[in-house]
Design a protein around this motif. Structure first.
Motif, PDB file in Angstrom:
ATOM      1  N   TRP A 400       0.802  -1.230   0.000  1.00 18.29           N
ATOM      2  CA  TRP A 400       0.000   0.000   0.000  1.00 18.29           C
ATOM      3  C   TRP A 400       0.834   1.279   0.000  1.00 18.29           C
ATOM      4  O   TRP A 400       0.279   2.362  -0.045  1.00 18.29           O
ATOM      5  CB  TRP A 400      -1.000  -0.033   1.161  1.00 18.29           C
ATOM      6  CG  TRP A 400      -2.241  -0.778   0.752  1.00 18.29           C
ATOM      7  CD1 TRP A 400      -3.327  -0.221   0.148  1.00 18.29           C
ATOM      8  CD2 TRP A 400      -2.522  -2.164   0.853  1.00 18.29           C
ATOM      9  NE1 TRP A 400      -4.265  -1.176  -0.129  1.00 18.29           N
ATOM     10  CE2 TRP A 400      -3.808  -2.392   0.292  1.00 18.29           C
ATOM     11  CE3 TRP A 400      -1.829  -3.263   1.347  1.00 18.29           C
ATOM     12  CZ2 TRP A 400      -4.392  -3.643   0.231  1.00 18.29           C
ATOM     13  CZ3 TRP A 400      -2.423  -4.514   1.294  1.00 18.29           C
ATOM     14  CH2 TRP A 400      -3.685  -4.701   0.730  1.00 18.29           C
ATOM     15  N   HIS A 424      -6.326   3.176   0.881  1.00 14.13           N
ATOM     16  CA  HIS A 424      -7.476   2.536   0.222  1.00 14.13           C
ATOM     17  C   HIS A 424      -8.745   2.879   1.009  1.00 14.13           C
ATOM     18  O   HIS A 424      -8.665   3.353   2.150  1.00 14.13           O
ATOM     19  CB  HIS A 424      -7.295   1.012   0.095  1.00 14.13           C
ATOM     20  CG  HIS A 424      -7.056   0.288   1.384  1.00 14.13           C
ATOM     21  ND1 HIS A 424      -6.954  -1.068   1.455  1.00 14.13           N
ATOM     22  CD2 HIS A 424      -6.911   0.728   2.660  1.00 14.13           C
ATOM     23  CE1 HIS A 424      -6.750  -1.436   2.715  1.00 14.13           C
ATOM     24  NE2 HIS A 424      -6.711  -0.356   3.459  1.00 14.13           N
ATOM     25  N   SER A 426     -10.778   0.790   2.086  1.00 13.49           N
ATOM     26  CA  SER A 426     -11.172  -0.321   2.972  1.00 13.49           C
ATOM     27  C   SER A 426     -11.200   0.121   4.433  1.00 13.49           C
ATOM     28  O   SER A 426     -11.748  -0.593   5.282  1.00 13.49           O
ATOM     29  CB  SER A 426     -10.216  -1.499   2.805  1.00 13.49           C
ATOM     30  OG  SER A 426     -10.266  -1.954   1.477  1.00 13.49           O
ATOM     31  N   ARG A 450      -0.977   7.041  -2.291  1.00  7.67           N
ATOM     32  CA  ARG A 450       0.118   6.057  -2.246  1.00  7.67           C
ATOM     33  C   ARG A 450       1.344   6.655  -2.924  1.00  7.67           C
ATOM     34  O   ARG A 450       1.197   7.495  -3.834  1.00  7.67           O
ATOM     35  CB  ARG A 450      -0.259   4.775  -3.012  1.00  7.67           C
ATOM     36  CG  ARG A 450      -1.415   4.054  -2.391  1.00  7.67           C
ATOM     37  CD  ARG A 450      -1.653   2.718  -3.061  1.00  7.67           C
ATOM     38  NE  ARG A 450      -2.966   2.199  -2.662  1.00  7.67           N
ATOM     39  CZ  ARG A 450      -3.486   1.062  -3.055  1.00  7.67           C
ATOM     40  NH1 ARG A 450      -2.810   0.281  -3.894  1.00  7.67           N
ATOM     41  NH2 ARG A 450      -4.665   0.669  -2.638  1.00  7.67           N
ATOM     42  N   GLN A 452       3.168   6.329  -5.517  1.00  3.04           N
ATOM     43  CA  GLN A 452       3.234   5.657  -6.819  1.00  3.04           C
ATOM     44  C   GLN A 452       2.958   6.665  -7.933  1.00  3.04           C
ATOM     45  O   GLN A 452       2.130   7.550  -7.762  1.00  3.04           O
ATOM     46  CB  GLN A 452       2.152   4.567  -6.915  1.00  3.04           C
ATOM     47  CG  GLN A 452       2.326   3.435  -5.932  1.00  3.04           C
ATOM     48  CD  GLN A 452       1.098   2.532  -5.867  1.00  3.04           C
ATOM     49  OE1 GLN A 452      -0.015   2.934  -6.179  1.00  3.04           O
ATOM     50  NE2 GLN A 452       1.324   1.304  -5.422  1.00  3.04           N
ATOM     51  N   HIS A 457      -0.777   4.549 -12.418  1.00  2.00           N
ATOM     52  CA  HIS A 457      -0.822   4.925 -10.995  1.00  2.00           C
ATOM     53  C   HIS A 457      -0.577   6.423 -10.820  1.00  2.00           C
ATOM     54  O   HIS A 457       0.275   6.985 -11.502  1.00  2.00           O
ATOM     55  CB  HIS A 457       0.272   4.199 -10.195  1.00  2.00           C
ATOM     56  CG  HIS A 457       0.080   2.722 -10.159  1.00  2.00           C
ATOM     57  ND1 HIS A 457       0.574   1.897 -11.142  1.00  2.00           N
ATOM     58  CD2 HIS A 457      -0.550   1.923  -9.270  1.00  2.00           C
ATOM     59  CE1 HIS A 457       0.245   0.639 -10.850  1.00  2.00           C
ATOM     60  NE2 HIS A 457      -0.430   0.625  -9.730  1.00  2.00           N
ATOM     61  N   VAL A 458      -1.316   7.020  -9.886  1.00  2.00           N
ATOM     62  CA  VAL A 458      -1.048   8.405  -9.472  1.00  2.00           C
ATOM     63  C   VAL A 458      -0.973   8.432  -7.944  1.00  2.00           C
ATOM     64  O   VAL A 458      -1.544   7.549  -7.292  1.00  2.00           O
ATOM     65  CB  VAL A 458      -2.148   9.385  -9.960  1.00  2.00           C
ATOM     66  CG1 VAL A 458      -1.881   9.919 -11.338  1.00  2.00           C
ATOM     67  CG2 VAL A 458      -3.536   8.750  -9.888  1.00  2.00           C
ATOM     68  N   PHE A 461      -5.558   9.278  -5.816  1.00  2.00           N
ATOM     69  CA  PHE A 461      -6.577   8.732  -6.717  1.00  2.00           C
ATOM     70  C   PHE A 461      -7.840   8.467  -5.896  1.00  2.00           C
ATOM     71  O   PHE A 461      -7.887   8.804  -4.710  1.00  2.00           O
ATOM     72  CB  PHE A 461      -6.068   7.440  -7.391  1.00  2.00           C
ATOM     73  CG  PHE A 461      -5.718   6.341  -6.424  1.00  2.00           C
ATOM     74  CD1 PHE A 461      -4.526   6.377  -5.716  1.00  2.00           C
ATOM     75  CD2 PHE A 461      -6.586   5.281  -6.184  1.00  2.00           C
ATOM     76  CE1 PHE A 461      -4.204   5.374  -4.797  1.00  2.00           C
ATOM     77  CE2 PHE A 461      -6.268   4.286  -5.278  1.00  2.00           C
ATOM     78  CZ  PHE A 461      -5.075   4.332  -4.587  1.00  2.00           C
ATOM     79  N   GLN A 463     -11.018   5.631  -4.885  1.00  2.00           N
ATOM     80  CA  GLN A 463     -11.540   4.261  -4.964  1.00  2.00           C
ATOM     81  C   GLN A 463     -13.016   4.272  -4.613  1.00  2.00           C
ATOM     82  O   GLN A 463     -13.488   5.159  -3.899  1.00  2.00           O
ATOM     83  CB  GLN A 463     -10.834   3.338  -3.958  1.00  2.00           C
ATOM     84  CG  GLN A 463      -9.475   2.853  -4.415  1.00  2.00           C
ATOM     85  CD  GLN A 463      -8.891   1.811  -3.464  1.00  2.00           C
ATOM     86  OE1 GLN A 463      -9.371   1.628  -2.349  1.00  2.00           O
ATOM     87  NE2 GLN A 463      -7.853   1.139  -3.916  1.00  2.00           N
ATOM     88  N   GLU A 465     -15.544   1.671  -2.722  1.00  2.00           N
ATOM     89  CA  GLU A 465     -15.510   0.455  -1.916  1.00  2.00           C
ATOM     90  C   GLU A 465     -16.945   0.014  -1.698  1.00  2.00           C
ATOM     91  O   GLU A 465     -17.749   0.738  -1.098  1.00  2.00           O
ATOM     92  CB  GLU A 465     -14.850   0.772  -0.564  1.00  2.00           C
ATOM     93  CG  GLU A 465     -14.722  -0.391   0.365  1.00  2.00           C
ATOM     94  CD  GLU A 465     -13.314  -1.003   0.311  1.00  2.00           C
ATOM     95  OE1 GLU A 465     -12.439  -0.436  -0.389  1.00  2.00           O
ATOM     96  OE2 GLU A 465     -13.097  -2.039   0.949  1.00  2.00           O
ATOM     97  N   GLU A 533      -6.427  -4.259 -14.632  1.00  2.00           N
ATOM     98  CA  GLU A 533      -6.960  -4.506 -13.282  1.00  2.00           C
ATOM     99  C   GLU A 533      -7.804  -3.313 -12.846  1.00  2.00           C
ATOM    100  O   GLU A 533      -7.366  -2.168 -12.926  1.00  2.00           O
ATOM    101  CB  GLU A 533      -5.767  -4.682 -12.337  1.00  2.00           C
ATOM    102  CG  GLU A 533      -6.172  -4.899 -10.901  1.00  2.00           C
ATOM    103  CD  GLU A 533      -4.998  -4.637  -9.972  1.00  2.00           C
ATOM    104  OE1 GLU A 533      -3.884  -5.119 -10.256  1.00  2.00           O
ATOM    105  OE2 GLU A 533      -5.201  -3.925  -8.977  1.00  2.00           O
ATOM    106  N   LEU A 534      -9.035  -3.597 -12.397  1.00  2.00           N
ATOM    107  CA  LEU A 534      -9.904  -2.520 -11.900  1.00  2.00           C
ATOM    108  C   LEU A 534      -9.849  -2.433 -10.381  1.00  2.00           C
ATOM    109  O   LEU A 534      -9.979  -1.366  -9.808  1.00  2.00           O
ATOM    110  CB  LEU A 534     -11.350  -2.792 -12.303  1.00  2.00           C
ATOM    111  CG  LEU A 534     -11.744  -2.497 -13.732  1.00  2.00           C
ATOM    112  CD1 LEU A 534     -13.212  -2.820 -13.937  1.00  2.00           C
ATOM    113  CD2 LEU A 534     -11.508  -1.043 -14.082  1.00  2.00           C
ATOM    114  N   GLY A 535      -9.671  -3.607  -9.725  1.00  2.00           N
ATOM    115  CA  GLY A 535      -9.651  -3.569  -8.269  1.00  2.00           C
ATOM    116  C   GLY A 535      -9.620  -4.948  -7.655  1.00  2.00           C
ATOM    117  O   GLY A 535      -9.471  -5.955  -8.353  1.00  2.00           O
ATOM    118  N   GLY A 561     -12.915  -3.128  -3.706  1.00  2.00           N
ATOM    119  CA  GLY A 561     -12.398  -1.763  -3.799  1.00  2.00           C
ATOM    120  C   GLY A 561     -11.791  -1.577  -5.180  1.00  2.00           C
ATOM    121  O   GLY A 561     -10.854  -2.279  -5.545  1.00  2.00           O
ATOM    122  N   GLY A 563     -10.623   1.210  -8.473  1.00  2.00           N
ATOM    123  CA  GLY A 563     -10.157   2.566  -8.746  1.00  2.00           C
ATOM    124  C   GLY A 563     -11.149   3.319  -9.624  1.00  2.00           C
ATOM    125  O   GLY A 563     -11.560   2.813 -10.665  1.00  2.00           O
TER     126      GLY A 563
END
Ligand code: FA5
Length: 593
Positions: A400, A424, A426, A450, A452, A457-458, A461, A463, A465, A533-535, A561, A563
């Motif tokens: 993370w 995240h 979560s 994060r 990243q 990745h930014v 961002f 999410q 959930e 990948e979405l999540g 969760g 993005g």
């Protein structure tokens, strides 16, 4: 020549007719009747299905088509049906009525689209399982909110749909457009939605617009010089109409966006003086004033956010009004004013694409009973990690790449020791469980942070959930929810796949991928191998349920969760292959959406 009963009576479900011919082809029996209630495929509407029953046999009608002046019923025959037999015909009414509602919905969407952009030229309509209307021209993708709103207004007004048989001359005179190819083997007919221009049409239609039920505009797709408006209706006929006084936040924001578009047009009207502009835009009878009054009709949980959007739009209109007014004042004080000089178009903003995405995602989940909630974006480590079965120093935390915040600790409370920028959403899981309201169907959308940055990745961002806790929740419920979301948000033809994965807080766990909307599965610089990948997702771990005060013997559930930015990038037609562009703040880029 078959008499077409369905053309004058769309509600006729049964009929007695005479067989003109009955022939065996390679696969089927082809039956022609003297008159038919069966709709032959055409005009974008699928053909009818049903049954033809005679004295010595029964035919299951699989498909119906025009052949010259005749309607051919392609059937599977049991027993014998021969020319001259008198037969009882029955159409599959559920199937027909759904197609009929979809077809009428197409005409309603057309009228709504014409209000929004009268210069569009109709090309064709498709009213089957993935319905759309195609035009020559183009539309901004966010005009879908306005078109959807206008279409649903037509539905709610419960207007009458009527048809009239006409001559070619009459059709050319009365219809709002004349298609390139008019049928030569059927009587010409026009359809009139009360208060709108007649339209040439040979399909089956409902008699009142309310029969169609709520219409959703699922997407607007521009390609070359054509634009398609994809729409959907609810599969079963609605028994109740949506009460006016319970506007969802998304519906209200739709109205606000429309008011913003209208304001743009008013500001461009060079015939209006400064005071006239102010009255039209901000006066007591302006659209903004009426929207301000209507905010009390928005459901309580959405009201605050809806109010924020309204205020933003109000401020942007005030700013533009000031700019235009000062240009007008300056011009009027000069000696010579060239009335023919082109005007200065005022700069217009719109909601950021991430805000648009959040609104749309919320609306889709609301349809299946999820409620949007908010949880902190700067939170205790306990909620972000420890309560999710990741104690301090657990290696799983590394993924993370978290930002920690220097903070004081809560004395005498082992749980509340350090604070993080939530990596995240979560962290909302245990917080939501602590509200002690079961069952839970939450959709928590928030910012995440994060360390990243690359094409996918930014550092900041969003999410969304989702969490569903009840008795007897299964993985089947989870995949059903994903399927509903992806079909509504990304399009009916898009696919997702679940890959086994490991998260400390779910068991079993999955990662969810979607077939890439940029390269359509071929592989590109964003997705590499055709899937993005979405999540993550999975069935909630019993330890997490216990931490939230829920007995895992009694209740279980799933969580996911995903993005927001990634989900938006994967929308059909977006063609965004670098997530960093979304936050580049380059106005030339953002204006496109
Ligand atoms: C998680 O964050 C889990 N909390 C998801 C989860 C929730 C699993 C509930 C099980 C149950 P992950 O680190 O894979 O998982 O992130 C999920 C999604 O967030 C990613 O697939 C991606 O769409 C988005 N995402 C993650 N990091 C970034 C980033 N730096 N920039 C943009 N999007 C990101």
């Amino acid at each position: 020549m078959t008499e077409l009963i369905y053309l004058s009576d769309s509600y006729r479900q049964n009929d007695r007719a005479k067989i003109v011919s009955s022939e065996r082809s390679e696969k089927d029996t082809l039956i022609v009747l003297d008159q038919t209630i069966f709709y032959p495929q055409g005009g974008g509407q699928p053909s009818d299905k049903g049954e033809i029953v005679g004295p010595n046999g029964k035919a299951k009608v699989k498909h119906v088509r025009m052949q010259g002046d005749d309607v051919v019923h392609e059937c599977i025959l049991e027993g014998e049906l021969k020319a001259g037999d008198h037969v009882d015909c029955a159409i599959d009414w559920d199937w027909r009525y759904r197609n009929m509602r979809r077809h009428s919905a197409g005409h309603i969407v057309h009228e709504a689209a014409m209000i929004v952009s009268p210069l569009l030229i109709p090309v064709k309509g498709e009213h089957g399982s993935n319905p759309y209307i195609e035009y020559k021209g183009s539309l901004p993708i966010d005009s879908k909110y306005v078109i959807e709103k206008k279409a649903n207004e037509i539905v709610e007004k419960n207007l009458a749909l009527t048809t009239e048989f006409v001559s070619l001359e009459e059709l050319q005179k009365r219809a709002s457009y004349v298609p390139q190819h008019l049928p030569k083997n059927k009587p010409l007919r026009i359809l009139i939605i009360e208060g709108f221009h007649p339209i040439p049409d040979g399909g089956t239609q409902v008699s009142k617009t309310s029969e169609v039920g709520p219409i959703t505009i699922s997407k607007i797709e521009n390609e070359d010089d054509k634009v398609r408006i994809y729409y959907a209706i609810e599969e079963t006929q609605p028994s109740v109409s949506i009460p006016q006084e319970s506007l969802s936040g998304a519906q209200y924001v739709g109205f606000v966006l429309e008011a913003q578009q209208n304001a743009k047009k008013i500001l461009e009207d060079t015939s209006l003086g400064v005071e006239d502009l102010r009255i039209a835009l901000l006066g007591s009878k302006s659209e903004l004033a009426s929207l301000t009054k209507q905010i009390r009709n928005v459901i309580a949980s959405d009201r605050q956010q809806a109010g924020t959007v309204l205020n933003q739009v109000k401020r942007s209109i005030e700013k533009q009004l000031n700019e235009v007014s000062s240009v007008k004042r300056q011009a009027s004080s000069e000696e010579f004013f060239d009335m023919t000089a082109p005007g200065i178009p005022p700069p217009m903003g719109h909601l950021h694409i991430v805000t648009q995405a959040i609104t749309e995602i919320t609306r889709i989940f609301e349809k299946i009973g999820f409620t949007r909630v908010r949880h902190p974006e700067v939170d205790w480590d306990w909620y972000a990690f420890e309560s999710l079965n990741m104690p301090p120093n657990h290696p799983a935390r590394d993924e993370w790449e978290t930002f920690f915040v220097e903070s004081s600790k809560l004395e005498n409370n082992k749980r509340f020791q350090s604070i993080v920028l939530t990596p995240h959403t979560s962290n909302g899981q245990v917080r939501e469980m602590e509200k002690s309201k079961l069952p839970i169907r939450m959709i928590n959308i928030a910012k995440c942070y994060r360390r990243q940055s690359d094409v996918s990745h930014v550092p900041m961002f969003h999410q969304f959930e989702g969490m569903y806790i009840d008795k007897g929740v299964s993985i089947g419920n989870l995949t059903g929810v994903f399927d509903f979301f992806v079909k509504n948000y990304h399009g009916i033809d898009r696919k997702i796949r679940l890959r086994p994965f490991h998260f400390q807080f779910t068991e079993p766990s999955f990662e969810v991928d979607i077939n890439c909307g940029i390269c359509l599965g071929k592989g590109c610089r964003l997705c590499k191998e055709g899937w993005l990948e979405l999540g993550g997702a999975g069935m909630i771990h019993p330890v997490v349920l216990k931490n939230g005060g829920i007995n895992p013997q009694d209740y279980n559930g799933f969580a996911f969760g995903w993005g927001v930015e990634r989900a938006y990038m994967m929308k059909s037609g977006t063609k965004l292959d670098d997530i960093r562009l979304i936050y580049s703040n380059d106005i030339r880029f953002l204006q496109q959406f």
